[in-house]
Design a protein around this motif. Structure first.
Motif, mmCIF file in Angstrom:
data_model
loop_
_atom_site.group_PDB
_atom_site.id
_atom_site.type_symbol
_atom_site.label_atom_id
_atom_site.label_comp_id
_atom_site.label_asym_id
_atom_site.label_seq_id
_atom_site.Cartn_x
_atom_site.Cartn_y
_atom_site.Cartn_z
ATOM 1 N N PRO A 185 8.002 -15.144 16.818
ATOM 2 C CA PRO A 185 8.037 -16.742 17.353
ATOM 3 C C PRO A 185 8.287 -17.866 16.218
ATOM 4 O O PRO A 185 9.235 -18.782 16.204
ATOM 5 C CB PRO A 185 6.468 -17.384 17.632
ATOM 6 N N GLU A 186 8.465 -17.301 14.824
ATOM 7 C CA GLU A 186 8.577 -17.873 13.548
ATOM 8 C C GLU A 186 10.203 -17.962 14.223
ATOM 9 O O GLU A 186 10.861 -18.822 13.735
ATOM 10 C CB GLU A 186 8.452 -16.841 12.565
ATOM 11 N N ARG A 187 11.108 -17.068 14.164
ATOM 12 C CA ARG A 187 12.146 -17.607 14.904
ATOM 13 C C ARG A 187 13.039 -19.040 15.346
ATOM 14 O O ARG A 187 13.257 -19.447 15.273
ATOM 15 C CB ARG A 187 13.462 -16.763 16.005
ATOM 16 N N THR A 188 11.861 -19.556 16.264
ATOM 17 C CA THR A 188 12.073 -20.748 16.141
ATOM 18 C C THR A 188 11.992 -21.521 15.510
ATOM 19 O O THR A 188 12.586 -22.514 15.305
ATOM 20 C CB THR A 188 11.379 -20.788 17.672
ATOM 21 N N LEU A 189 11.482 -21.162 14.465
ATOM 22 C CA LEU A 189 11.346 -22.386 13.363
ATOM 23 C C LEU A 189 12.180 -21.837 12.321
ATOM 24 O O LEU A 189 12.354 -23.088 11.418
ATOM 25 C CB LEU A 189 10.028 -21.950 12.552
ATOM 26 N N LEU A 190 13.035 -21.186 12.263
ATOM 27 C CA LEU A 190 14.437 -20.754 11.690
ATOM 28 C C LEU A 190 14.990 -21.754 11.228
ATOM 29 O O LEU A 190 15.655 -22.975 12.451
ATOM 30 C CB LEU A 190 15.223 -19.423 11.627
ATOM 31 N N ARG A 191 15.825 -22.779 10.352
ATOM 32 C CA ARG A 191 16.900 -23.456 10.023
ATOM 33 C C ARG A 191 17.576 -23.609 9.024
ATOM 34 O O ARG A 191 17.506 -22.603 8.536
ATOM 35 C CB ARG A 191 16.113 -24.899 9.497
ATOM 36 N N THR A 192 18.271 -24.093 9.024
ATOM 37 C CA THR A 192 19.458 -23.804 7.774
ATOM 38 C C THR A 192 19.420 -25.119 6.814
ATOM 39 O O THR A 192 19.451 -26.753 7.609
ATOM 40 C CB THR A 192 20.949 -23.901 8.142
ATOM 41 N N CYS A 193 19.632 -25.054 5.805
ATOM 42 C CA CYS A 193 19.149 -26.294 4.834
ATOM 43 C C CYS A 193 20.233 -26.993 4.416
ATOM 44 O O CYS A 193 21.381 -26.590 4.376
ATOM 45 C CB CYS A 193 18.453 -26.531 3.001
ATOM 46 N N GLN A 194 20.075 -28.139 4.753
ATOM 47 C CA GLN A 194 21.245 -29.255 4.936
ATOM 48 C C GLN A 194 21.490 -29.993 3.862
ATOM 49 O O GLN A 194 22.773 -30.775 3.942
ATOM 50 C CB GLN A 194 21.653 -30.054 6.235
ATOM 51 N N ALA A 195 20.226 -29.807 2.934
ATOM 52 C CA ALA A 195 21.082 -30.555 1.496
ATOM 53 C C ALA A 195 22.709 -30.040 0.796
ATOM 54 O O ALA A 195 22.723 -29.143 1.349
ATOM 55 C CB ALA A 195 20.136 -30.051 0.579
ATOM 56 N N PRO A 196 22.433 -31.119 0.173
ATOM 57 C CA PRO A 196 24.216 -30.771 -0.107
ATOM 58 C C PRO A 196 24.290 -29.718 -1.419
ATOM 59 O O PRO A 196 22.888 -29.263 -1.811
ATOM 60 C CB PRO A 196 24.486 -31.875 -1.493
ATOM 61 N N PHE A 216 15.589 -21.768 6.097
ATOM 62 C CA PHE A 216 13.972 -21.234 5.691
ATOM 63 C C PHE A 216 12.723 -21.398 7.344
ATOM 64 O O PHE A 216 13.407 -21.649 7.872
ATOM 65 C CB PHE A 216 13.503 -22.099 4.736
ATOM 66 N N VAL A 217 11.836 -20.721 7.321
ATOM 67 C CA VAL A 217 11.217 -21.725 8.184
ATOM 68 C C VAL A 217 10.589 -23.174 8.250
ATOM 69 O O VAL A 217 9.815 -23.085 7.241
ATOM 70 C CB VAL A 217 10.047 -20.532 8.110
ATOM 71 N N LYS A 218 10.657 -23.399 9.061
ATOM 72 C CA LYS A 218 9.791 -25.119 9.195
ATOM 73 C C LYS A 218 8.667 -25.368 8.866
ATOM 74 O O LYS A 218 7.667 -23.737 10.356
ATOM 75 C CB LYS A 218 10.673 -25.511 9.989
ATOM 76 N N GLU A 219 7.639 -25.651 8.127
ATOM 77 C CA GLU A 219 6.375 -25.277 7.884
ATOM 78 C C GLU A 219 5.524 -26.155 8.884
ATOM 79 O O GLU A 219 4.508 -26.320 8.729
ATOM 80 C CB GLU A 219 6.125 -24.962 6.497
ATOM 81 N N HIS A 220 6.661 -27.567 8.593
ATOM 82 C CA HIS A 220 5.726 -29.062 9.325
ATOM 83 C C HIS A 220 6.582 -29.729 10.284
ATOM 84 O O HIS A 220 7.327 -29.319 9.703
ATOM 85 C CB HIS A 220 4.421 -29.804 8.025
ATOM 86 N N PRO A 221 6.257 -31.037 11.124
ATOM 87 C CA PRO A 221 6.843 -30.862 12.103
ATOM 88 C C PRO A 221 8.213 -32.079 11.206
ATOM 89 O O PRO A 221 9.380 -31.783 11.409
ATOM 90 C CB PRO A 221 6.316 -32.412 12.622
ATOM 91 N N ARG A 222 8.062 -32.516 9.888
ATOM 92 C CA ARG A 222 9.074 -32.997 9.071
ATOM 93 C C ARG A 222 9.764 -32.775 8.359
ATOM 94 O O ARG A 222 10.953 -33.342 7.869
ATOM 95 C CB ARG A 222 8.005 -34.611 8.245
ATOM 96 N N GLN A 223 9.892 -31.253 8.342
ATOM 97 C CA GLN A 223 10.515 -30.555 6.974
ATOM 98 C C GLN A 223 11.701 -30.805 7.474
ATOM 99 O O GLN A 223 12.402 -30.098 8.956
ATOM 100 C CB GLN A 223 9.651 -29.061 7.000
ATOM 101 N N GLU A 224 12.852 -31.226 6.892
ATOM 102 C CA GLU A 224 14.009 -31.010 7.169
ATOM 103 C C GLU A 224 15.160 -29.733 5.785
ATOM 104 O O GLU A 224 16.408 -29.832 6.257
ATOM 105 C CB GLU A 224 14.753 -32.312 6.318
ATOM 106 N N TRP A 225 14.288 -30.052 4.870
ATOM 107 C CA TRP A 225 15.214 -28.874 4.029
ATOM 108 C C TRP A 225 13.985 -28.342 3.379
ATOM 109 O O TRP A 225 12.730 -27.853 3.635
ATOM 110 C CB TRP A 225 15.209 -29.749 2.161
ATOM 111 N N CYS A 226 14.516 -26.757 2.521
ATOM 112 C CA CYS A 226 14.409 -25.647 2.647
ATOM 113 C C CYS A 226 12.805 -25.975 0.881
ATOM 114 O O CYS A 226 11.850 -24.888 0.955
ATOM 115 C CB CYS A 226 14.842 -24.364 1.962
ATOM 116 N N SER A 227 14.069 -26.978 0.570
ATOM 117 C CA SER A 227 12.387 -27.261 -0.723
ATOM 118 C C SER A 227 12.726 -28.514 -1.357
ATOM 119 O O SER A 227 13.372 -29.480 -0.707
ATOM 120 C CB SER A 227 13.105 -26.280 -1.845
ATOM 121 N N THR A 228 11.532 -29.206 -1.573
ATOM 122 C CA THR A 228 11.627 -30.546 -2.831
ATOM 123 C C THR A 228 12.872 -31.116 -3.391
ATOM 124 O O THR A 228 13.324 -32.014 -3.037
ATOM 125 C CB THR A 228 10.162 -30.560 -3.090
ATOM 126 N N ALA A 229 12.921 -30.192 -4.322
ATOM 127 C CA ALA A 229 14.528 -30.108 -4.650
ATOM 128 C C ALA A 229 15.480 -30.246 -4.067
ATOM 129 O O ALA A 229 15.774 -31.677 -4.451
ATOM 130 C CB ALA A 229 14.918 -29.206 -5.852
#
Length: 188
Positions: A142-153, A159-172
């Motif tokens: 089921p985690e596959r559906t949470l797989l995302r590509t980080c779109q930061a420059p 990365f696996v999206k861990e919460h609904p508003r997460q858009e990037w792989c890390s805080t940095a």
């Protein structure tokens, strides 16, 4: 949350000076494999050959192709999207690699019974087989559906999206993306 398959595909990443490939030589491959020795079923003194490194990089590209398919219609990682094998070829390679290193449960009895998993395959096939099996398990979970590509420059990670508003792989990466957006908006 840690997934071996995410760690594996993240051996390609970007830094300020450009792309970095942890598996670019046998020394890097050896160091990475030793860091993951328990998950890969390797002995502490494991050393990668150039042939194993090349086969492992080929497997990584196949797994990255499957990850790119899993995040669609979002764009794949910018690291190597143009260098990935075709989906059918990638799927066949991952499945064949997992099949080439079969594992079986074995009963240990040292005071109390316990189960361990063993493989009769050599270290090279075992390493690649575990990586392929980890990718199969992750992509079928089921985690596959949470797989995302980080779109930061400059970021090329999945990365696996861990919460609904997460858009990037890390805080940095989030900070870098916000700074780039601020720069674009105030440049005008």
């Amino acid at each position: 949350m840690s997934f071996l398959s995410l760690d594996f595909v993240s051996t390609v990443r970007a830094t300020r000076s450009g792309p970095v490939d942890t598996l670019s030589d046998a020394e890097g491959m050896t160091a990475w494999a030793r860091e993951h020795a328990p998950e890969l079923g390797l002995k502490p003194g494991f050393t990668a050959s150039e042939e194993l490194r090349q086969e492992t990089v080929r497997l990584r590209q196949a797994v990255r192709a499957l990850f790119a398919r899993a995040v669609a219609p979002e764009p794949p990682s910018r690291a190597d999207a143009s260098d990935l094998p075709a989906f059918e070829e990638a799927l066949a390679l991952v499945n064949a690699t997992a099949l080439a290193a079969p594992t079986a449960p074995q009963l240990l009895w040292d005071g109390e019974p316990a189960v361990t998993t063993v493989s009769t395959a050599g270290p090279s096939a075992r390493l690649r087989g575990r990586l392929a099996a980890a990718a199969v398990e992750f992509l079928a979970s089921p985690e596959r559906t949470l797989l995302r590509t980080c779109q930061a420059p400059r970021c090329v990670l999945y990365f696996v999206k861990e919460h609904p508003r997460q858009e990037w792989c890390s805080t940095a990466c989030g900070n870098r993306a916000r700074a780039a957006r601020h720069y674009r908006e105030h440049k005008k």
